[in-house]
Design a protein around this motif. Structure first.
Motif: not given
Ligand code: NCD
Ligand code: ZN
Length: 346
Positions: A117-120, A127-128, A157-158, A164-166
């Motif tokens: 998921f880090d790669k996207v 997109m945000a 998990r995902v 939270r990160a985006t």
């Protein structure tokens, strides 16, 4: 006395139309009742670029019956190589309304999906910034996790870490199947929503497994325990703007459903509205059907509601085909297991 119910014309916020002969067989089934649909990009090969989405859109329009008014809302299939600039351009041109995230290996034609998921991250951040929704297939693929737990584990998990990160990323939890999914969607604020299918309002896992295996009830995410079906019913019939219809109508020819390794997917395009009216009536919520089918989806996607209407009338049990012909075979229409009384008036 005939009872009738008029709704703003519904939209389907999660639909598989496939391609070629199958597309030509199933597109009319959705176009008959729905004004618009979010079109899933899991073709072989997947719809990854804006150019591929434009070409697919043209093939869908060409497959519609003369005079049909149906607008395919296109999506891009997110891969680890997706270019944020291509996504932004496809959105800016008005072509693309969402990006679809499949965890690699989670479901039909998801091999090109995301493992790391880090790669996207750069795509999600773009997109945000531009307000383009991410449609998530919410199941982990870890072989250690039981298939009935994969949605709840995905949230922890995902999904929750990505959100939270985006900050500002707008997410649709696609085809939720659990009480946990319904609760997370409801509590997630205005940048989060969930689609609910027709079939997950009707079946639980017993329908698939008791009294012999029923391949036409097998789909992904797989139907869960009865308590989860009841939570989805409560969510869909609540009128809460966090929830709207995404049928996930997913046709596969019968030869591949009735098979030693049967494909996942229920085909509901033909009778979805009759089933939904029956379900909402059973739950004394017919006055909230329009919110679920026609209002909450456009509000989340920031699109106008449809200016046309659709009328359902109640009467003798509805006759609908058990199967439709498709691609040299047949596709079985979802059987809710109870008679339907609401017909879409023509
Ligand atoms: C879908 C399909 O067949 O493409 N199948 C399904 O069971 N829902 C894929 C998907 O939406 O997971
Ligand atoms: Zn789907």
């Amino acid at each position: 006395m005939t009872q009738s119910l008029t709704l703003r014309r519904p939209d389907d916020w999660h639909l598989h139309l496939r391609d070629g002969e199958m597309l030509r067989a199933v597109a009319p089934e959705s176009a008959r009742h729905f004004a618009r649909a979010i079109i899933m990009p899991n073709l072989v090969p997947p719809v990854v670029t804006g150019a591929q989405a434009a070409a697919y859109r043209d093939r869908i329009l060409a497959a519609l019956p003369d005079g049909a008014r149906f607008e395919p809302l296109m999506t891009l299939y997110l891969t680890e190589d997706t270019d944020p600039a291509d996504v932004a351009a496809a959105h800016a041109s008005g072509l693309v309304k969402a990006v679809k995230l499949y965890p690699a290996g989670a479901t039909t034609n998801s091999a090109s999906g995301v493992s790391n998921f880090d790669k996207v991250r750069p795509v999600l951040e773009k997109m945000a910034e531009i307000g383009l929704p991410l449609c998530m297939h919410g199941e982990v693929t870890d072989p250690e996790i039981d298939i009935f737990d994969r949605e709840a584990v995905f949230i922890d998990r995902v999904l929750d870490p990505i959100r939270r990160a985006t900050p500002g990323l707008r997410v649709v939890m696609e085809h939720i199947t659990t009480a946990q999914g319904a609760q997370y969607a409801r509590d997630g604020g205005e940048d989060l929503a969930a689609t609910i299918t027709t079939h997950h309002l009707v079946i639980n896992r017993n329908h698939i497994l008791v009294g012999g295996i029923k391949p036409h009830y097998y789909c992904l995410p797989v139907a869960k325990r009865e308590e989860h079906r009841l939570a989805l019913r409560a969510a869909a019939t609540s009128g809460d703007p966090s929830y709207f219809l995404g049928t996930d109508s997913a046709p596969h020819v019968d030869a591949l459903k009735e098979h030693a390794c049967g494909c996942a997917g229920c085909f509901t395009a033909t009778n979805t509205l009759s089933i939904l009216a029956e379900v909402f009536e059973q739950d004394a919520a017919l006055d909230r059907l329009e919110a679920f089918t026609s209002l909450n989806g456009p509000a989340f996607y920031r699109l106008p509601v449809n200016d046309t209407t659709l009328t359902l009338t109640k009467g003798a049990p509805v006759v609908y085909p058990e199967k439709i012909d498709a691609a040299g075979d047949t596709v079985t229409v979802f059987d809710p297991g109870f008679p339907l009384h609401w017909t879409v008036a023509t």
